[in-house]
Design a protein around this motif. Structure first.
Motif, PDB file in Angstrom:
ATOM      1  N   ALA A 123       0.833  -1.211   0.000  1.00  0.00           N
ATOM      2  CA  ALA A 123       0.000   0.000   0.000  1.00  0.00           C
ATOM      3  C   ALA A 123       0.864   1.256   0.000  1.00  0.00           C
ATOM      4  CB  ALA A 123      -0.941  -0.008   1.203  1.00  0.00           C
ATOM      5  N   THR A 124       1.903   1.274   0.858  1.00  0.00           N
ATOM      6  CA  THR A 124       2.773   2.461   0.897  1.00  0.00           C
ATOM      7  C   THR A 124       3.555   2.613  -0.402  1.00  0.00           C
ATOM      8  OG1 THR A 124       4.495   1.140   2.002  1.00  0.00           O
ATOM      9  CG2 THR A 124       2.993   2.396   3.409  1.00  0.00           C
ATOM     10  N   SER A 125       3.937   1.487  -1.018  1.00  0.00           N
ATOM     11  CA  SER A 125       4.651   1.567  -2.289  1.00  0.00           C
ATOM     12  C   SER A 125       3.758   2.180  -3.374  1.00  0.00           C
ATOM     13  CB  SER A 125       5.116   0.169  -2.706  1.00  0.00           C
ATOM     14  OG  SER A 125       5.783   0.216  -3.954  1.00  0.00           O
ATOM     15  N   ASN A 126       2.503   1.740  -3.414  1.00  0.00           N
ATOM     16  CA  ASN A 126       1.564   2.310  -4.386  1.00  0.00           C
ATOM     17  C   ASN A 126       1.303   3.783  -4.102  1.00  0.00           C
ATOM     18  OD1 ASN A 126       1.290  -0.149  -5.707  1.00  0.00           O
ATOM     19  ND2 ASN A 126      -0.446  -0.789  -4.456  1.00  0.00           N
ATOM     20  N   LEU A 127       1.230   4.113  -2.809  1.00  0.00           N
ATOM     21  CA  LEU A 127       0.996   5.512  -2.437  1.00  0.00           C
ATOM     22  C   LEU A 127       2.192   6.365  -2.843  1.00  0.00           C
ATOM     23  CD1 LEU A 127      -0.754   7.621  -1.058  1.00  0.00           C
ATOM     24  CD2 LEU A 127       0.226   6.917   1.139  1.00  0.00           C
ATOM     25  N   ALA A 128       3.405   5.878  -2.610  1.00  0.00           N
ATOM     26  CA  ALA A 128       4.597   6.635  -3.005  1.00  0.00           C
ATOM     27  C   ALA A 128       4.652   6.800  -4.519  1.00  0.00           C
ATOM     28  CB  ALA A 128       5.853   5.928  -2.496  1.00  0.00           C
ATOM     29  N   ALA A 131       6.077   8.000   1.320  1.00  0.00           N
ATOM     30  CA  ALA A 131       4.790   7.741   1.968  1.00  0.00           C
ATOM     31  C   ALA A 131       5.055   6.757   3.090  1.00  0.00           C
ATOM     32  CB  ALA A 131       3.781   7.174   0.973  1.00  0.00           C
ATOM     33  N   ALA A 132       4.660   7.107   4.308  1.00  0.00           N
ATOM     34  CA  ALA A 132       4.980   6.281   5.469  1.00  0.00           C
ATOM     35  C   ALA A 132       3.751   6.106   6.342  1.00  0.00           C
ATOM     36  CB  ALA A 132       6.114   6.920   6.275  1.00  0.00           C
ATOM     37  N   LEU A 133       3.559   4.855   6.817  1.00  0.00           N
ATOM     38  CA  LEU A 133       2.463   4.538   7.732  1.00  0.00           C
ATOM     39  C   LEU A 133       3.051   4.037   9.044  1.00  0.00           C
ATOM     40  CD1 LEU A 133      -0.013   2.674   5.336  1.00  0.00           C
ATOM     41  CD2 LEU A 133      -0.045   5.075   6.024  1.00  0.00           C
ATOM     42  N   SER A 134       2.446   4.445  10.143  1.00  0.00           N
ATOM     43  CA  SER A 134       2.921   4.034  11.465  1.00  0.00           C
ATOM     44  C   SER A 134       2.752   2.528  11.636  1.00  0.00           C
ATOM     45  CB  SER A 134       2.140   4.769  12.554  1.00  0.00           C
ATOM     46  OG  SER A 134       2.404   4.211  13.825  1.00  0.00           O
ATOM     47  N   ARG A 135       3.830   1.864  12.033  1.00  0.00           N
ATOM     48  CA  ARG A 135       3.751   0.407  12.211  1.00  0.00           C
ATOM     49  C   ARG A 135       2.793   0.041  13.348  1.00  0.00           C
ATOM     50  NH1 ARG A 135       9.131  -2.789  13.740  1.00  0.00           N
ATOM     51  NH2 ARG A 135       8.691  -1.757  15.730  1.00  0.00           N
ATOM     52  N   ARG A 143       7.945   3.872  11.412  1.00  0.00           N
ATOM     53  CA  ARG A 143       7.033   3.852  10.262  1.00  0.00           C
ATOM     54  C   ARG A 143       7.555   2.904   9.182  1.00  0.00           C
ATOM     55  NH1 ARG A 143       7.049   9.518  11.407  1.00  0.00           N
ATOM     56  NH2 ARG A 143       4.967  10.281  12.030  1.00  0.00           N
ATOM     57  N   ILE A 144       6.620   2.447   8.382  1.00  0.00           N
ATOM     58  CA  ILE A 144       6.947   1.676   7.186  1.00  0.00           C
ATOM     59  C   ILE A 144       7.010   2.677   6.049  1.00  0.00           C
ATOM     60  CG2 ILE A 144       6.225  -0.184   5.662  1.00  0.00           C
ATOM     61  CD1 ILE A 144       4.631  -1.304   8.066  1.00  0.00           C
ATOM     62  N   ASN A 145       8.208   2.938   5.539  1.00  0.00           N
ATOM     63  CA  ASN A 145       8.442   3.995   4.557  1.00  0.00           C
ATOM     64  C   ASN A 145       8.660   3.412   3.164  1.00  0.00           C
ATOM     65  OD1 ASN A 145       9.182   6.862   6.042  1.00  0.00           O
ATOM     66  ND2 ASN A 145       9.582   5.083   7.351  1.00  0.00           N
ATOM     67  N   SER A 146       7.889   3.933   2.213  1.00  0.00           N
ATOM     68  CA  SER A 146       8.151   3.655   0.803  1.00  0.00           C
ATOM     69  C   SER A 146       8.587   4.963   0.161  1.00  0.00           C
ATOM     70  CB  SER A 146       6.902   3.110   0.104  1.00  0.00           C
ATOM     71  OG  SER A 146       6.627   1.789   0.518  1.00  0.00           O
TER      72      SER A 146
END
Length: 521
Positions: A55-60, A281-285, A265-268
């Motif tokens: 999801a973060t990869s697609n968002l980035a 784009a990063a989401l909190s783990r 965070r999980i960063n893409s």
């Protein structure tokens, strides 16, 4: 190698107690249940993280494409302006036509905040605003200084600044244009309103502590969500993304702790190919795993309760099995005790209490059995009948207790006189003893009887009532091969008793056989 045969039976395989097997089974079931649930829970975590990374990869990718399209639109306008200025020059008629073009381009491109043209001194010579402020000067701006000092003709993206004309936060995209001799003639500038990016980024659900940012490749932040003015223009070049990951890969997904707010965070991230920009784009783990943690706790409690229930039921079952095993052991012990008691009673029933020899009952049974066997096998059966000489006088002189002890000593010698398992020594009655010798003829029986007689004589048990001065015995022997329907066991007893009578009546302390043979001391 040849195996060595020891002659011993192979040891029986070791058997584990039922309670140990049941305990191991219960532990194995509970442990398997917990391990399987643990693996399923951990697997669900890995799947959740993998989905988040996608999801973060697609968002980035989406953010990177948006940034590229936005900068590309502005840069395309700048390329056209540079060509027009360098071909047509900066005469007054050309600048008036250029003003109309700038206004039109700003209206066509929603991302544009404004378009500006500055001469070599930084003075405003044209822009997209309604009125040109000819007294304004931008020679102190970063983008102007950059183009004045660098001869390259590429696009330059500067750090975020506040517009002098509107006071809004903007991102600058600029190019240099030259005079005909190649010298510096000025700068064309496109400003992009930061709200254009903010509006686009707010469409994405990144949770309460997710983050999106666009930065220059040197780590200068152009825009970040959540939006904070203090973060604009901040350099994060020493943070993990720019220090550890970007030098190795222009596109990737990594999990690390943010250097700005300390959140994991999980960063893409992606570095754009044509422009010096990096998007992330990063989401909190913790937010991503929040629902997983709730499910894991619920499942853990459920499995724990189930395992506890199984353990309780298993422990109760094991106790019941243990009680049953103990009961069976007690029963087995009682049975063994009863068998031992029965054997003892049977032995007592077949044994003379005074001498330890077989009693009359056992002798009668053995005589019947051996007589039948001798009849079947046509083998000889011998009987020695022994009587203590002058035993009544011994009791009268020394007492009955001494008489009993005398009989015990004589019985030991008689018992030792038989050497084969089938031979039987018994107390026939009173001071009379008998020895049953299967498979023995008169000669063999005579030898056994004579050895016993001599051994008793050599005991030298004092007996003043006997002519020999010591305790002696007399023995009668007979042996024959019984014939079916012609002989009976009583005949052997009668013959041996008759021989004994003969020995006692002819001087005692002697052995006499049924055929009339005898041996004195």
């Amino acid at each position: 190698m040849t195996a060595i045969n020891t002659g011993l039976p192979d040891p029986a395989p070791r058997k584990f107690p039922v309670t140990a097997l049941a305990t191991g089974f219960v532990i194995l079931v509970c442990a398997s249940l917990i391990l399987v649930q643990g693996w399923v829970t951990w697997r669900a975590r890995e799947v959740q993280l993998a989905e988040t990374e996608r999801a973060t990869s697609n968002l980035a990718r989406s953010i990177g494409q948006h940034a590229y399209d936005t900068i590309k639109g502005a840069d395309t306008v700048l390329v056209g302006l540079v060509e027009r200025l360098e071909v047509d020059g900066v005469t007054e008629p050309n600048l008036e036509r250029l003003h109309s073009l700038l206004v039109k381009r700003v209206q066509e491109l929603p991302q544009l905040h404004g378009l500006f043209v500055y001469d070599q001194d930084g003075r405003w010579i044209a822009n997209s605003q309604a009125t040109l402020n000819k007294n304004a000067n931008n020679s102190d701006r970063e983008y102007f200084i950059y183009h004045r000092e660098h001869t390259n003709r590429g696009v330059h993206i500067g750090p975020p600044i506040k517009s002098k004309s509107t006071g809004e936060w903007i991102i600058t995209v600029s190019r240099r244009f030259n005079n005909s001799d190649g010298s510096f003639a000025g700068v064309v500038l496109a400003t992009i309103n930061m709200s254009y990016f903010k509006t686009f980024y707010e469409q994405f659900d990144i949770g309460e502590t997710g983050a999106i940012f666009v930065a220059l490749t040197d780590g200068t932040i152009l825009l970040r969500r959540p939006f904070e003015e203090k973060s604009l223009g901040r350099n994060i070049g020493q943070f993990p993304l720019f220090r550890d990951y970007l030098p190795n890969a222009k596109v990737g997904t990594q999990t690390f702790t943010s250097g700005q707010d300390g959140i994991v965070r999980i960063n893409s991230y992606r570095q754009l190919d044509l422009y010096p920009l990096v998007v992330s784009a990063a989401l909190s783990r913790d937010e991503v795993l929040k629902e997983w943690k709730s499910d894991a706790i619920v499942h853990a409690i459920g499995v724990g309760c189930l395992a506890l229930g199984l353990a309780l039921i298993g422990s109760r079952l094991i106790r019941q099995i243990n009680l049953r095993v103990q009961a069976e052991a007690e029963l087995l012990k009682a049975r063994h005790s009863l068998e031992n008691l029965n054997r003892t009673l049977e032995k007592l029933a077949m044994q003379d209490g005074l001498t330890g020899l077989a009693n009359r009952r056992q002798f009668d049974i053995a005589l019947k059995d051996e007589f039948s066997r001798a009849m079947r096998n046509a083998s000889s059966l011998a009987l020695i009948m022994i009587d203590v000489d002058c035993f009544k006088q011994y009791n009268d002189i020394y007492g009955h207790a001494a008489g009993d002890e005398c009989l015990r000593e004589i019985s030991k010698v008689v018992a030792a006189g038989k050497h084969r398992p089938g031979d039987l020594s018994a107390r026939y009655g009173g001071e009379e003893l008998v020895i049953l010798l299967p498979g023995t003829d008169v000669t063999g029986a005579m030898k056994v009887a004579e050895n016993i007689r001599q051994a008793i004589y050599q005991l030298e048990l004092k007996h003043t009532g006997n002519s020999a001065g010591v305790v002696t015995i007399s023995a009668g022997i007979d042996a024959f091969v019984p014939v079916r329907e012609n002989n009976h066991a009583i005949e052997l007893i009668e013959a041996a008793d008759k021989a004994l009578y003969y020995a006692k009546s002819h001087g005692r302390n002697r052995v006499h056989a049924g055929n009339g043979e005898h041996k004195p001391v």
